[in-house]
Design an enzyme around this catalytic site. Structure first.
Site, PDB file in Angstrom:
ATOM      1  N   TRP A  18      30.462  15.166 -16.905  1.00  0.00           N
ATOM      2  CA  TRP A  18      29.068  14.763 -16.736  1.00  0.00           C
ATOM      3  C   TRP A  18      28.169  16.003 -16.755  1.00  0.00           C
ATOM      4  CZ3 TRP A  18      25.234  16.015 -13.289  1.00  0.00           C
ATOM      5  CH2 TRP A  18      24.091  15.198 -13.295  1.00  0.00           C
ATOM      6  N   HIS A  19      28.683  17.083 -16.141  1.00  0.00           N
ATOM      7  CA  HIS A  19      27.857  18.289 -16.055  1.00  0.00           C
ATOM      8  C   HIS A  19      27.678  18.969 -17.407  1.00  0.00           C
ATOM      9  CE1 HIS A  19      28.345  17.956 -11.687  1.00  0.00           C
ATOM     10  NE2 HIS A  19      27.249  18.678 -11.638  1.00  0.00           N
ATOM     11  N   GLY A  20      28.622  18.835 -18.278  1.00  0.00           N
ATOM     12  CA  GLY A  20      28.454  19.480 -19.574  1.00  0.00           C
ATOM     13  C   GLY A  20      29.563  19.132 -20.525  1.00  0.00           C
ATOM     14  N   PHE A  28      21.897  19.151 -17.983  1.00  0.00           N
ATOM     15  CA  PHE A  28      22.888  18.093 -17.801  1.00  0.00           C
ATOM     16  C   PHE A  28      22.292  16.730 -18.038  1.00  0.00           C
ATOM     17  CE2 PHE A  28      24.132  21.463 -14.583  1.00  0.00           C
ATOM     18  CZ  PHE A  28      24.841  22.161 -15.510  1.00  0.00           C
TER      19      PHE A  28
END
Lengths: 475, 334
Positions: free
Chosen positions: A326-328, A475
């Site tokens: 999700w963050h990257g 993000f």
């Protein structure tokens, strides 16, 4: 439009004035929601007007499928929910992960001996897409679970999905908390507005005084990671942990403060995470809106800790791997998620056995977290390895050669010390101190605010050409 | 609500007043040593105070104009006072607002526009050194009302506060250059200009192109391409605004292209073609034209292969003579 930009300093008061204009007293709610909706779309379009089309589509599909779900029964409800989840995740996958998946697939084929020329995908990543997609997904799932009734008012629903204070970097709000706030006309509350301004100034202080100053050092250190060694590397790791915290915490506080100016309450996103004594506690204090989202919509549906230890461990890993992704869209983020899961699974029990010495536990949790962030910050595994191997205690004399001069470095370290003291104080009696402060006479409060603004103007790290975006925008 | 708004206004006004106070005391002013733009405005206003219509020929441009012309020579040749109102890195959009302010204090008979300011750019999206130059030019203007009026056309919303406040722009001196802050604090008044007569020139380059640079031209060819030096919509609009303003005020206009070394620009004819539609039928002395190649010898140019090449005092002298002759020969200027 960044929260720390002059355009936002003009935009926010303008929307505030329009929002509270005593027009249409009988349709005040419609007016207020209309102003918020228009302002939110204008806010988002400031990046790229095409992004507004995307969020409109996400809102429309979630609104419509929720109504269809409500009208249907049994399997039909499930089909509509699945359709909406697929659409939302499909959009997210395309805009955020298409390049990543194609690159990974090509790398795999190359490993297997393929020698073709891959097609380069050029997809721009809409700012904050992960945040509002998750918010819309949460709404759909809550309607499916009959936790909330679907909104039948498109204006309220569209305003809820696009509410500008939390649109691009959260907190990821739950429909059950935020959506009902759009149902009735808001009345101006002086105390709430004053606290809102307080949160905005606090957020700006974190961002301009601390986060962006630390960013100078961190960016310079990572740029020269090849030749980095010893204490400068260690300081870069430490600074990044605080940069990330101050930056994201700042955004969340400005978002909450801005929302309060409109009589809205957003959830708390950070609760002094660096004072955690276990990783479980850490994730209850760090990016609370995302952690609880994964808890409610992934971990618990997977069985949580109800189906035995092995299943619990697996669920923890699934959640953290997804959180990493999700963050990257990068394998370094996936590895970071894996490391976080590993810490939680392996270390929480031994940490619990250490006994009552809190500072030691805090130091262990923070140090491991800071080290894990090397993977979070590194552009690739090679750089991460270089940073890991560069850590040490020599090279004191080189500390001032990473963008911050001696005086500014000492200033940054002093601010970190101040932050630590403030966090410690707030942990024990934060509410009490805040309540006392807001009971002070308006003259003293205004004087304090003027001093803070002056401090920001003189000591803040800002300027023309500074790339002072919030880290979580990516993000 | 009223109480809240009053408190916010108090905070904004008090903080704004404190910043304005710091600006007024020039606590974060940059070093004055090289501020020739400020010097130009100082003398322009000074001449205007001394005599109405104190300036006969006004030259607008950027560093090419103030290094490429000797206004004393031009004044002597024409028998009229010529003044160069130029600022480093200037674009024609800024030149328009400089002219607007200049015309409040003087009424020249002829306006000369140096064409290097007429480029392809987006004024409100300037960044880096171009934006710094724009700040410098803006800061040195003196008419607050006209500055206020021109702000939305020169700067984006996010850059406008920096244009108005040295404190916002240079507050990092507190860490980077505390000695200067301390000096400024003790010396709130800038040093006075002591020239008897100053007409806007700034001679920086005295030695011309040297053999290694000429060899590089031969080896690598021209670093700039005239075909790529196009004219953008912002520049075109500003030229039209200048022409309209001059028409209204009864001021004659001509254009001047101060040359770079002939080996510096490939396809000078393309550059001419790019500028021609904007300049139209106005008189234009294009010294970049190949016919002047032999006249402007290598000693006329700054010894650089970099994109932005200026003239030496020799080049400026030759350019001034040619410009004076052009003005005198143009029947429209009789």
């Amino acid at each position: 439009m960044l929260f720390n930009s002059f355009s936002y300093a003009l935009f926010l008061p303008l929307v505030f004035v329009l929002y509270w204009l005593p027009l249409f007293p009988k349709r005040r709610c419609v007016w207020q929601n209309g102003v918020l909706l228009l302002a939110s779309y204008a806010f988002y379009s400031a990046w790229d007007w095409r992004f507004a089309l995307l969020i409109a589509f996400t809102s429309l599909s979630s609104y419509w499928t929720a109504l269809r779900m409500d009208a249907g029964e049994g399997a039909a409800r499930g089909r509509w929910a699945a359709l909406n989840i697929a659409v939302n995740l499909g959009i997210l996958a395309y805009f955020k992960y298409a390049g990543f998946f194609v690159d990974s697939f090509v790398a795999l084929l190359t490993m297997l001996g393929w020698k073709g020329t891959p097609v380069a995908l050029k997809v721009i990543l809409p700012v904050g897409i992960s945040f509002y997609t998750f918010q819309a997904l949460g709404y759909t799932i809550d309607v499916y679970r009959r936790k909330i009734v679907p909104s039948r008012n498109p204006l309220r629903f569209f305003a809820f999905v696009s509410f500008f204070p939390q649109l691009v970097a959260g907190p990821i709000e739950r429909a059950a908390n935020l959506l009902p706030q759009f149902d009735q006309a808001r009345r101006f509350d002086y105390a709430q507005a004053v606290r809102g301004v307080g949160l905005i100034l606090w957020g700006l202080s974190l961002k301009l005084l601390l986060a962006d100053r630390l960013a100078v050092y961190v960016d310079a250190a990572w740029k020269g990671v090849e030749g980095l060694s010893g204490l400068p590397a260690l300081l870069a790791v430490l600074f990044f942990a605080f940069q990330l915290y101050a930056d994201f915490y700042a955004y969340s506080e400005i978002a909450r403060g801005s929302a309060r100016l409109f009589g809205m309450e957003l959830m708390l996103n950070f609760r002094r995470p660096y004072l955690s004594v276990s990783f479980k506690e850490f994730w209850k204090r760090w990016h609370i809106s995302l952690s609880s989202w994964f808890g409610d919509y992934v971990y618990i549906p997977l069985g949580g800790n109800r189906k035995g230890a092995a299943r619990r461990v697996m669920n923890v890993f699934i959640v953290f791997l997804l959180s990493g992704l999700w963050h990257g869209a990068s394998w370094t983020f996936v590895a970071w998620g894996f490391l976080c899961a590993l810490f939680m699974v392996l270390l929480d029990r031994p940490l619990g056995r250490i006994g009552g010495f809190r500072p030691l536990k805090i130091a262990i949790v923070f140090s491991l977290w800071a080290l894990s962030l090397i993977l979070f910050r590194a552009p690739d595994f090679g750089s991460a390895l270089k940073m890991f191997s560069a850590l040490g205690f020599d090279g004191f004399s080189e500390l001032a050669s990473f963008g911050l001069g001696r005086a500014e470095l000492i200033f940054a370290l002093s601010l970190l010390l101040l932050l630590a003291v403030q966090e410690g104080l707030w942990e024990r009696r934060g509410e009490l101190i805040a309540a006392k402060f807001y009971r002070l006479s308006p003259f003293v409060r205004v004087l304090c605010a003027v001093l803070v603004v002056l401090l920001l103007v003189l000591l803040g790290h800002y300027g023309i050409g500074n790339d002072s975006r919030f880290l979580y925008f990516q993000f | 609500m009223k109480k809240f708004i009053l408190e916010i206004l108090t905070i904004v006004l008090a903080a704004g007043a404190l910043v304005a106070l710091l600006d007024a005391r020039r606590v974060f002013a940059q070093e004055e040593g090289n501020n020739h733009t400020g010097k130009r405005w100082y003398y322009l206003y000074k001449y205007a105070k001394q005599k109405k219509n104190a300036i006969d020929v006004l030259v607008l441009g950027n560093s090419h104009a103030y290094t490429g012309l000797l206004p004393e020579v031009l004044s002597k040749e024409l028998g009229r006072r010529c003044f160069i109102l130029a600022s480093q890195g200037n674009r024609i959009t800024d030149s328009y607002y400089m002219l607007e302010e200049a015309l409040t204090v003087c009424k020249p008979k002829l306006l000369v526009i140096e064409t290097y300011t007429i480029r392809n750019y987006r004024q409100r999206q300037l960044s880096g050194i171009d934006l710094s130059c724009q700040f410098q030019s803006f800061e040195n203007r003196r008419n607050t009302w006209l500055k206020l009026k021109s702000t939305p056309f020169l700067f984006s919303v996010d850059n406008a506060p920096y244009a108005w406040s040295q404190t916002l722009r240079n507050h990092s001196y507190l860490f980077d250059n505390p000695a200067l802050v301390s000096y400024n604090w003790k010396h709130p008044v800038p040093p006075a200009y002591r020239d008897k007569e100053y007409l806007g020139r700034f001679v920086r380059f005295t030695t011309g192109l040297e053999d290694p640079t000429l060899e590089r031209y031969r080896r690598e060819g021209p670093p700039e391409d005239g075909a790529a030096m196009t004219v953008g919509a912002d520049a075109e609009r500003s030229v039209q605004k200048i022409l309209a303003l001059c028409k209204k005020k009864g001021i004659k206009v001509m254009f001047l292209t101060i040359p770079m070394y002939h080996g510096h620009i490939a396809h000078p004819e393309a550059l001419h073609a790019n500028l021609a539609p904007v300049i139209g039928n106005y008189p234009w002395l294009d010294l970049q034209a190949p016919v002047y190649n032999d006249f402007f010898t290598p000693d006329c140019f700054e010894n650089t292969y970099n994109a932005n090449q200026h003239q030496t005092s020799m080049g400026a002298y030759k350019t001034s003579l040619l410009l004076a002759r052009f003005i005198l020969n143009d029947s429209r200027n009789k």
